[in-house]
Design a protein around this motif. Structure first.
Motif, PDB file in Angstrom:
ATOM      1  N   LYS A 380      26.453  52.454  38.422  1.00 17.28           N
ATOM      2  CA  LYS A 380      27.762  52.741  39.002  1.00 17.28           C
ATOM      3  C   LYS A 380      28.657  51.499  38.997  1.00 17.28           C
ATOM      4  CE  LYS A 380      26.195  56.459  42.055  1.00 17.28           C
ATOM      5  NZ  LYS A 380      26.099  56.949  43.450  1.00 17.28           N
ATOM      6  N   GLU A 381      29.947  51.740  38.941  1.00 17.21           N
ATOM      7  CA  GLU A 381      30.932  50.669  39.017  1.00 17.21           C
ATOM      8  C   GLU A 381      31.131  50.300  40.477  1.00 17.21           C
ATOM      9  OE1 GLU A 381      35.617  50.524  38.102  1.00 17.21           O
ATOM     10  OE2 GLU A 381      34.389  50.990  36.340  1.00 17.21           O
ATOM     11  N   THR A 382      30.729  49.103  40.832  1.00 20.40           N
ATOM     12  CA  THR A 382      30.777  48.668  42.233  1.00 20.40           C
ATOM     13  C   THR A 382      31.734  47.503  42.475  1.00 20.40           C
ATOM     14  OG1 THR A 382      28.899  47.173  41.861  1.00 20.40           O
ATOM     15  CG2 THR A 382      28.399  49.416  42.621  1.00 20.40           C
ATOM     16  N   ILE A 383      32.173  46.869  41.397  1.00 25.33           N
ATOM     17  CA  ILE A 383      33.009  45.670  41.532  1.00 25.33           C
ATOM     18  C   ILE A 383      34.459  46.022  41.202  1.00 25.33           C
ATOM     19  CG2 ILE A 383      33.390  43.306  40.732  1.00 25.33           C
ATOM     20  CD1 ILE A 383      30.419  43.248  39.940  1.00 25.33           C
ATOM     21  N   LYS A 384      35.359  45.609  42.037  1.00 26.69           N
ATOM     22  CA  LYS A 384      36.783  45.865  41.841  1.00 26.69           C
ATOM     23  C   LYS A 384      37.255  45.249  40.531  1.00 26.69           C
ATOM     24  CE  LYS A 384      41.282  44.887  43.985  1.00 26.69           C
ATOM     25  NZ  LYS A 384      41.945  44.169  45.115  1.00 26.69           N
ATOM     26  N   ARG A 385      37.996  46.013  39.747  1.00 22.03           N
ATOM     27  CA  ARG A 385      38.536  45.530  38.483  1.00 22.03           C
ATOM     28  C   ARG A 385      39.941  44.946  38.676  1.00 22.03           C
ATOM     29  NH1 ARG A 385      33.505  46.784  37.679  1.00 22.03           N
ATOM     30  NH2 ARG A 385      32.910  47.596  35.629  1.00 22.03           N
ATOM     31  N   VAL A 386      40.293  44.030  37.781  1.00 22.52           N
ATOM     32  CA  VAL A 386      41.655  43.491  37.739  1.00 22.52           C
ATOM     33  C   VAL A 386      42.503  44.447  36.918  1.00 22.52           C
ATOM     34  CG1 VAL A 386      43.096  41.555  37.015  1.00 22.52           C
ATOM     35  CG2 VAL A 386      40.794  41.134  37.927  1.00 22.52           C
ATOM     36  N   PRO A 387      43.594  44.956  37.444  1.00 23.96           N
ATOM     37  CA  PRO A 387      44.411  45.917  36.688  1.00 23.96           C
ATOM     38  C   PRO A 387      44.789  45.389  35.305  1.00 23.96           C
ATOM     39  CG  PRO A 387      45.158  45.813  38.965  1.00 23.96           C
ATOM     40  CD  PRO A 387      44.128  44.724  38.798  1.00 23.96           C
ATOM     41  N   ASP A 388      44.490  46.203  34.288  1.00 26.04           N
ATOM     42  CA  ASP A 388      44.785  45.852  32.893  1.00 26.04           C
ATOM     43  C   ASP A 388      44.111  44.549  32.463  1.00 26.04           C
ATOM     44  OD1 ASP A 388      46.428  48.115  32.544  1.00 26.04           O
ATOM     45  OD2 ASP A 388      48.110  47.046  33.444  1.00 26.04           O
ATOM     46  N   GLU A 389      43.139  44.075  33.237  1.00 28.11           N
ATOM     47  CA  GLU A 389      42.446  42.809  32.944  1.00 28.11           C
ATOM     48  C   GLU A 389      43.450  41.660  32.794  1.00 28.11           C
ATOM     49  OE1 GLU A 389      38.746  43.492  30.335  1.00 28.11           O
ATOM     50  OE2 GLU A 389      40.153  45.012  29.604  1.00 28.11           O
ATOM     51  N   ASN A 390      44.549  41.745  33.549  1.00 29.49           N
ATOM     52  CA  ASN A 390      45.674  40.821  33.357  1.00 29.49           C
ATOM     53  C   ASN A 390      45.525  39.605  34.255  1.00 29.49           C
ATOM     54  OD1 ASN A 390      48.238  39.531  33.210  1.00 29.49           O
ATOM     55  ND2 ASN A 390      49.138  41.466  32.517  1.00 29.49           N
ATOM     56  N   HIS A 391      44.999  38.535  33.682  1.00 30.44           N
ATOM     57  CA  HIS A 391      44.751  37.274  34.375  1.00 30.44           C
ATOM     58  C   HIS A 391      46.066  36.663  34.876  1.00 30.44           C
ATOM     59  CE1 HIS A 391      41.631  34.307  35.148  1.00 30.44           C
ATOM     60  NE2 HIS A 391      42.311  33.335  34.568  1.00 30.44           N
ATOM     61  N   TYR A 392      47.122  36.832  34.093  1.00 28.33           N
ATOM     62  CA  TYR A 392      48.430  36.252  34.424  1.00 28.33           C
ATOM     63  C   TYR A 392      49.075  36.975  35.600  1.00 28.33           C
ATOM     64  CZ  TYR A 392      47.961  34.038  29.840  1.00 28.33           C
ATOM     65  OH  TYR A 392      47.521  33.301  28.773  1.00 28.33           O
ATOM     66  N   LEU A 393      49.127  38.298  35.501  1.00 29.52           N
ATOM     67  CA  LEU A 393      49.764  39.080  36.550  1.00 29.52           C
ATOM     68  C   LEU A 393      48.991  38.981  37.858  1.00 29.52           C
ATOM     69  CD1 LEU A 393      52.043  40.966  37.351  1.00 29.52           C
ATOM     70  CD2 LEU A 393      50.668  42.898  36.559  1.00 29.52           C
ATOM     71  N   GLN A 394      47.674  38.857  37.766  1.00 28.59           N
ATOM     72  CA  GLN A 394      46.876  38.680  38.979  1.00 28.59           C
ATOM     73  C   GLN A 394      47.329  37.443  39.740  1.00 28.59           C
ATOM     74  OE1 GLN A 394      42.964  36.913  38.847  1.00 28.59           O
ATOM     75  NE2 GLN A 394      42.068  38.659  39.932  1.00 28.59           N
ATOM     76  N   TRP A 395      47.538  36.360  39.002  1.00 29.32           N
ATOM     77  CA  TRP A 395      48.007  35.117  39.643  1.00 29.32           C
ATOM     78  C   TRP A 395      49.409  35.275  40.204  1.00 29.32           C
ATOM     79  CZ3 TRP A 395      51.823  31.518  37.729  1.00 29.32           C
ATOM     80  CH2 TRP A 395      51.903  30.326  38.448  1.00 29.32           C
ATOM     81  N   VAL A 396      50.299  35.906  39.462  1.00 25.51           N
ATOM     82  CA  VAL A 396      51.665  36.123  39.933  1.00 25.51           C
ATOM     83  C   VAL A 396      51.646  36.902  41.248  1.00 25.51           C
ATOM     84  CG1 VAL A 396      53.823  37.357  39.473  1.00 25.51           C
ATOM     85  CG2 VAL A 396      52.764  35.981  37.667  1.00 25.51           C
ATOM     86  N   ASN A 397      50.883  37.984  41.293  1.00 23.52           N
ATOM     87  CA  ASN A 397      50.822  38.799  42.508  1.00 23.52           C
ATOM     88  C   ASN A 397      50.243  38.016  43.674  1.00 23.52           C
ATOM     89  OD1 ASN A 397      51.909  41.002  41.199  1.00 23.52           O
ATOM     90  ND2 ASN A 397      49.930  41.950  40.752  1.00 23.52           N
ATOM     91  N   ALA A 398      49.237  37.178  43.398  1.00 23.35           N
ATOM     92  CA  ALA A 398      48.651  36.364  44.459  1.00 23.35           C
ATOM     93  C   ALA A 398      49.652  35.333  44.973  1.00 23.35           C
ATOM     94  CB  ALA A 398      47.387  35.679  43.954  1.00 23.35           C
ATOM     95  N   CYS A 399      50.453  34.784  44.077  1.00 22.20           N
ATOM     96  CA  CYS A 399      51.488  33.834  44.497  1.00 22.20           C
ATOM     97  C   CYS A 399      52.502  34.512  45.409  1.00 22.20           C
ATOM     98  CB  CYS A 399      52.205  33.251  43.280  1.00 22.20           C
ATOM     99  SG  CYS A 399      51.218  32.121  42.278  1.00 22.20           S
ATOM    100  N   MET A 400      52.872  35.744  45.076  1.00 24.32           N
ATOM    101  CA  MET A 400      53.845  36.470  45.885  1.00 24.32           C
ATOM    102  C   MET A 400      53.298  36.748  47.284  1.00 24.32           C
ATOM    103  SD  MET A 400      56.455  36.797  43.825  1.00 24.32           S
ATOM    104  CE  MET A 400      57.501  38.133  44.408  1.00 24.32           C
TER     105      MET A 400
END
Length: 484
Positions: A380-400
């Motif tokens: 089973k999938e138990t680990i949260k995925r990063v949307p679209d595997e987007n390393h850049y957008l993940q950082w942008v959202n965290a900065c916001m």
């Protein structure tokens, strides 16, 4: 507007960016329904400065700019030729050659910095931005030296900014799926891991370039050298081949291990190795029948063995790295026509019950033999995925959202120790290339390659070969420093 009101206005904007993301905020300075669907008010934007505007820096900035929540407001590059495309892409961004000048003049206008310079400048540029309270995205490897990696990890906690190292596979589904398969017990307990790459694809294992060349008018050579020792300009280093020279780059290991070894470090209970050893291949010197250990250039190929004490106190883990076309033994479970990793490289986990193989970036994880993968489908999938595997957008959202509220896959608390671990391999290589001044002749730099270096991680020190410690922390050129 009074100075007091100006200060209050700037503080309000910083507070907004620190405490809310566009996805989670309950209000906006200008409501979206007034502006129209999909429109982001200027006050909602994350203002990013690009330190290193060419090459990978150009593609990083382009990736950030795909988010409607981002403004690219400043560009920095020591070479105008490298910055051409970024200046065209972001015509409103102010342009500088010295990141220190940019930070001084734009500190009230920027919220974050993307750092994509040659490796030897990563740490000083990143720390300078962090000390001004700016979020940072720094390309891999995080630093050139082990000491620098330790400093940046400490700085992330001290200055409370959002951080991300640019190993994009860290946000990929592949590494998460590998952990789920491992946690499900399908390969048992991992006892060994192997990783490899086809790099270098630039010149290495060669003599230091010579000759007198005029400095191009577009290039500030002094700024390009940055922390590195003073030397005359040579076109052999620019714009890409600096990777193969110790003064500026970190070779095949520094270029690719942050991508390929990430599953190892992310999944297994390890942090710092206890020992490192290596074997290396260099070119033969002209007219000689013995290999020339060129000490200024990274080797043509290398094999590195690291031993890690498990954090759960259950013994040690062995990790091996191969580059320059060298490969570990092909697993017996892999059929002759089946791929062993991909063109860029791969990673193999060897467990007590089976083996798990993946490509570069942890992509396409699969059990060996491949016929066993039907059993993995039930995991089973138990680990949260990063949307679209987007390393850049993940950082942008965290900065916001602000420090401590968002999530990044390779924050410096993770990337710092990971980078240290990788750079231990280069410490072993450089120790193998070390030229003992007390020994003359061809043997003077060959015996050290047979040493197994013992590492005291707490004190960042090799305990059984003192000359190796000179490579833990570089001596910067006058005018440059790294201090918390």
């Amino acid at each position: 507007m009074s100075q007091k009101l100006k200060s209050k206005s700037k503080g309000s904007r910083r507070k907004f960016l620190r405490n809310a993301s566009l996805a989670a905020a309950g209000y906006f300075i200008v409501p979206r329904h007034v502006l129209g669907k999909g429109f982001v008010a200027p006050s909602d934007k994350l203002n990013i400065a690009g330190i290193g505007a060419g090459g990978k820096g150009e593609s990083d900035l382009t990736s950030f700019a795909k988010s409607p929540n981002v403004n690219i407001v400043a560009l920095v590059d020591v070479d105008d030729r490298q910055a051409v495309k970024s200046k065209q892409n972001f015509p409103k961004a102010k342009y500088y050659k010295d990141f220190r000048e940019m930070l001084a003049k734009e500190k009230n206008n920027i919220d974050a910095c993307s750092i994509s310079t040659p490796d030897h400048t990563h740490a000083v540029a990143t720390l300078a931005a962090m000390q001004l309270g700016k979020h940072v995205y720094t390309q891999k490897p995080l630093t050139h030296d082990i000491y620098e990696a330790r400093i940046l990890a400490q700085a992330a906690k001290k200055y409370k900014v959002v951080t991300q190292m640019g190993n994009q596979g860290g946000s990929g589904d592949g590494v998460r799926r590998m952990k789920e398969i491992y946690d499900a017990g399908l390969i048992g307990d991992i006892v060994e891991a192997q990783a490899w790459t086809n790099r270098p694809i630039w010149p290495q294992g060669i003599a230091k370039p010579t000759g007198n060349f005029p400095i191009p008018a577009e290039l500030d050579w002094n700024l390009w050298l940055g922390t590195a020792p003073q030397e005359n300009f040579n076109p052999a280093y620019l714009p890409f081949n600096w990777r193969g020279w110790w003064n500026y780059g970190t070779g095949a290991l520094g270029d690719m291990a942050c991508h390929i070894m990430d599953p190892i470090y992310r999944i297994l209970p390890i942090d710092y190795p206890s020992s490192a050893e290596c074997s290396i291949a260099n070119q033969y010197a002209a007219g000689m029948n013995q290999p020339a250990n060129y000490i200024d250039s990274c080797p043509v190929a290398s094999i590195i063995h690291l031993e890690y004490p498990r954090k759960d106190k259950k013994g040690t883990l062995k990790v091996s790295w191969y580059d320059g076309g060298l490969l570990p033994k092909r697993p017996d479970e892999l059929l002759p026509e089946e791929e062993f990793g991909n063109w860029d490289g791969g990673v193999l986990f060897i467990g007590t019950k089976g083996k798990l193989l993946a490509d570069c970036y942890g992509a396409k994880p699969r059990l060996l033999p491949l016929s066993k993968n039907d059993s993995a489908k039930a995991v089973k999938e138990t680990i949260k995925r990063v949307p679209d595997e987007n390393h850049y957008l993940q950082w942008v959202n965290a900065c916001m959202l602000g420090y401590g509220k968002g999530e990044t896959s390779s924050n410096f608390e993770y990337a710092g120790p990971f980078t240290e671990s990788i750079l231990m391999g280069n410490l072993a290589i450089r120790s193998a290339l070390y030229q003992d001044p007390s020994v003359s002749g061809w043997g003077k730099n060959s015996f050290t390659g047979r040493k197994k270096l013992l590492w005291d991680a707490k004190n960042m020190k090799i305990t059984n070969f003192e000359p190796a410690n000179q490579f833990v922390k570089r001596q910067y050129r006058d005018g440059w420093s790294l201090s918390l």
